[in-house]
Enzyme design. Structure first.
Site, PDB file in Angstrom:
ATOM      1  N   ASN A 111       0.802  -1.233   0.000  1.00  0.00           N
ATOM      2  CA  ASN A 111       0.000   0.000   0.000  1.00  0.00           C
ATOM      3  C   ASN A 111       0.831   1.277   0.000  1.00  0.00           C
ATOM      4  O   ASN A 111       0.318   2.325  -0.396  1.00  0.00           O
ATOM      5  CB  ASN A 111      -0.905   0.033   1.243  1.00  0.00           C
ATOM      6  CG  ASN A 111      -2.132  -0.822   1.072  1.00  0.00           C
ATOM      7  OD1 ASN A 111      -2.928  -0.593   0.158  1.00  0.00           O
ATOM      8  ND2 ASN A 111      -2.284  -1.823   1.908  1.00  0.00           N
ATOM      9  N   TYR A 176       3.431   9.249 -11.701  1.00  0.00           N
ATOM     10  CA  TYR A 176       2.485   8.392 -10.969  1.00  0.00           C
ATOM     11  C   TYR A 176       1.871   7.359 -11.914  1.00  0.00           C
ATOM     12  O   TYR A 176       1.825   6.162 -11.591  1.00  0.00           O
ATOM     13  CB  TYR A 176       1.393   9.267 -10.334  1.00  0.00           C
ATOM     14  CG  TYR A 176       0.457   8.528  -9.404  1.00  0.00           C
ATOM     15  CD1 TYR A 176       0.848   8.199  -8.106  1.00  0.00           C
ATOM     16  CD2 TYR A 176      -0.823   8.170  -9.811  1.00  0.00           C
ATOM     17  CE1 TYR A 176      -0.013   7.530  -7.244  1.00  0.00           C
ATOM     18  CE2 TYR A 176      -1.693   7.499  -8.958  1.00  0.00           C
ATOM     19  CZ  TYR A 176      -1.282   7.190  -7.668  1.00  0.00           C
ATOM     20  OH  TYR A 176      -2.144   6.522  -6.825  1.00  0.00           O
ATOM     21  N   LYS A 180       2.398   3.337 -11.566  1.00  0.00           N
ATOM     22  CA  LYS A 180       1.253   2.453 -11.314  1.00  0.00           C
ATOM     23  C   LYS A 180       1.029   1.478 -12.481  1.00  0.00           C
ATOM     24  O   LYS A 180       0.627   0.331 -12.270  1.00  0.00           O
ATOM     25  CB  LYS A 180       0.001   3.275 -11.022  1.00  0.00           C
ATOM     26  CG  LYS A 180       0.087   4.079  -9.728  1.00  0.00           C
ATOM     27  CD  LYS A 180       0.252   3.190  -8.500  1.00  0.00           C
ATOM     28  CE  LYS A 180       0.178   3.984  -7.195  1.00  0.00           C
ATOM     29  NZ  LYS A 180       0.301   3.116  -6.011  1.00  0.00           N
TER      30      LYS A 180
HETATM   31  P1  NAD Z   1      -2.013   7.756   2.496  1.00  0.00           P
HETATM   32  O1  NAD Z   1      -1.076   8.889   2.307  1.00  0.00           O
HETATM   33  O2  NAD Z   1      -3.183   7.926   3.405  1.00  0.00           O
HETATM   34  O3  NAD Z   1      -1.211   6.454   2.972  1.00  0.00           O
HETATM   35  C1  NAD Z   1       0.018   6.098   2.415  1.00  0.00           C
HETATM   36  C2  NAD Z   1       0.897   5.532   3.509  1.00  0.00           C
HETATM   37  O4  NAD Z   1       2.135   5.135   2.921  1.00  0.00           O
HETATM   38  C3  NAD Z   1       1.222   6.559   4.602  1.00  0.00           C
HETATM   39  O5  NAD Z   1       0.991   6.003   5.886  1.00  0.00           O
HETATM   40  C4  NAD Z   1       2.703   6.851   4.379  1.00  0.00           C
HETATM   41  O6  NAD Z   1       3.394   7.171   5.574  1.00  0.00           O
HETATM   42  C5  NAD Z   1       3.174   5.552   3.776  1.00  0.00           C
HETATM   43  N1  NAD Z   1       4.398   5.714   2.999  1.00  0.00           N
HETATM   44  C6  NAD Z   1       4.682   6.671   2.080  1.00  0.00           C
HETATM   45  N2  NAD Z   1       5.912   6.492   1.602  1.00  0.00           N
HETATM   46  C7  NAD Z   1       6.415   5.383   2.220  1.00  0.00           C
HETATM   47  C8  NAD Z   1       7.656   4.699   2.139  1.00  0.00           C
HETATM   48  N3  NAD Z   1       8.627   5.117   1.323  1.00  0.00           N
HETATM   49  N4  NAD Z   1       7.829   3.602   2.899  1.00  0.00           N
HETATM   50  C9  NAD Z   1       6.863   3.179   3.741  1.00  0.00           C
HETATM   51  N5  NAD Z   1       5.672   3.805   3.873  1.00  0.00           N
HETATM   52  C10 NAD Z   1       5.465   4.896   3.114  1.00  0.00           C
HETATM   53  O7  NAD Z   1      -2.470   7.375   1.028  1.00  0.00           O
HETATM   54  P2  NAD Z   1      -3.607   6.400   0.484  1.00  0.00           P
HETATM   55  O8  NAD Z   1      -4.540   7.236  -0.280  1.00  0.00           O
HETATM   56  O9  NAD Z   1      -4.119   5.512   1.540  1.00  0.00           O
HETATM   57  O10 NAD Z   1      -2.756   5.568  -0.570  1.00  0.00           O
HETATM   58  C11 NAD Z   1      -2.405   4.200  -0.379  1.00  0.00           C
HETATM   59  C12 NAD Z   1      -2.079   3.595  -1.731  1.00  0.00           C
HETATM   60  O11 NAD Z   1      -3.252   3.659  -2.544  1.00  0.00           O
HETATM   61  C13 NAD Z   1      -0.985   4.335  -2.484  1.00  0.00           C
HETATM   62  O12 NAD Z   1      -0.158   3.403  -3.148  1.00  0.00           O
HETATM   63  C14 NAD Z   1      -1.759   5.168  -3.489  1.00  0.00           C
HETATM   64  O13 NAD Z   1      -1.023   5.450  -4.636  1.00  0.00           O
HETATM   65  C15 NAD Z   1      -2.909   4.228  -3.790  1.00  0.00           C
HETATM   66  N6  NAD Z   1      -4.092   4.895  -4.358  1.00  0.00           N
HETATM   67  C16 NAD Z   1      -4.749   5.860  -3.636  1.00  0.00           C
HETATM   68  C17 NAD Z   1      -5.853   6.464  -4.216  1.00  0.00           C
HETATM   69  C18 NAD Z   1      -6.643   7.538  -3.494  1.00  0.00           C
HETATM   70  O14 NAD Z   1      -7.480   8.179  -4.146  1.00  0.00           O
HETATM   71  N7  NAD Z   1      -6.438   7.739  -2.191  1.00  0.00           N
HETATM   72  C19 NAD Z   1      -6.287   6.107  -5.489  1.00  0.00           C
HETATM   73  C20 NAD Z   1      -5.576   5.132  -6.189  1.00  0.00           C
HETATM   74  C21 NAD Z   1      -4.485   4.526  -5.601  1.00  0.00           C
END
Ligand code: NAD
Length: 274
Positions: A111, A176, A180
């Protein structure tokens, strides 16, 4: 009936959280598990009686999430580890620590991720590297380290949170989208390569989901809330709990014949050719 309320999003409907087979007692290594989608997945796997190792950079969020999980599930076995997925040595050490504590790794949830919204003509090499390092290379390091254990164990499940932007194109999100798309490609390639080891490899491709990541983009005007709602056929953003449900299904025995799949949960965004 166990009703999960979807993190208070005004237009999201409460839904009956399903119970999926084969997850009780499983050892789950969850990167980015301290917040957002990763945190919701931790809650979902805890509800199923799995054992959790949460890996994240944010120690305070790790502690808060662990405390929240223990309050909801006092019997839960959950540990945390501070590491960056970009550090292959730290990732290997996290796998060693997970094995030392729980004896194995059954399910890996990738994640950890960051966004990178910037016009491509202005994107610096450092920003490009940062997005690719965290969003793609980090997935590879963790996946390879966990899979080496899974091969020895005779199987496992790898599930990466990619994005609908791994399947579609968008302006001002080159790094990004490329990262992805790389995760989707890694998912399909490894599903084929590791099927003989009984390792299933899948991806969840969320659309816009209400988390800190998206809230920051809205606050800094990199995204416009009203435009997102207008563009999404279901007229709302997704919730972390909804993404967790997809992960639970894909990691469970209900999805035993599914591998190499990128499952989109985006409120209809990708289907709408506009
Ligand atoms: P978020 O920022 O709430 O959570 C991401 C977490 O990853 C955070 O706790 C952060 O501290 C941790 N993190 C960041 N860099 C890191 C590293 N180098 N090593 C370890 N931990 C690290 O974001 P989210 O929205 O929950 O996103 C989670 C995943 O879902 C991501 O991969 C994001 O790209 C993907 N995503 C999110 C969305 C959205 O709309 N929120 C949509 C598509 C995909």
């Amino acid at each position: 009936m166990n009703i999960a309320f979807t993190n208070g999003h005004p237009s999201a409907q409460p839904f009956a959280a399903a119970h999926y087979p084969g997850l009780a007692g499983k050892v789950v290594l969850n990167t980015g598990g301290a917040s957002g989608i990763g945190r919701a997945m931790a809650q979902g796997f805890a509800r199923h009686g799995a054992r959790l190792m949460l890996l994240d950079l944010d120690v305070d969020a790790l502690a808060a999430t662990r405390a929240e999980l223990k309050a909801a599930y006092p019997e839960l076995e959950v540990e945390t580890i501070r590491a960056s997925v970009t550090d292959d040595v730290a990732v290997e050490q996290a796998c060693v620590a997970t094995e030392a504590r729980f004896g194995r790794i059954d399910i890996l949830l990738n994640n950890a991720g960051i966004s990178m919204n910037k016009p491509s003509l202005e994107l610096t090499p450092a920003e490009w590297r940062s997005a690719l390092d965290i969003d793609l290379s980090g997935v590879f390091y963790t996946t390879q380290a966990a899979a080496r254990r899974m091969v020895r164990q005779g199987g496992g499940v790898i599930l990466s949170t990619a994005s609908m932007w791994g399947l579609l194109s968008a302006r001002n999100r080159l790094a990004y989208c490329a990262a992805k798309a790389g995760v989707v490609s890694l998912t399909k390639s490894l599903a084929v390569e590791w099927a003989e080891h009984n390792i299933r490899v899948n991806a969840v491709c969320p659309g816009y989901t209400r988390t800190a990541l998206v809230d920051t983009l809205i606050t800094t005007h990199a995204l416009d809330d009203a435009t997102l709602l207008e563009r999404t056929p279901l007229r709302r953003l997704g919730t972390p709990d909804e993404m967790a449900e997809v992960a639970l299904f894909l990691a469970s025995d209900s999805a035993a014949f599914i591998t190499g799949h990128a499952l989109v949960s985006d409120g209809g965004w990708a289907a709408d050719g506009f």
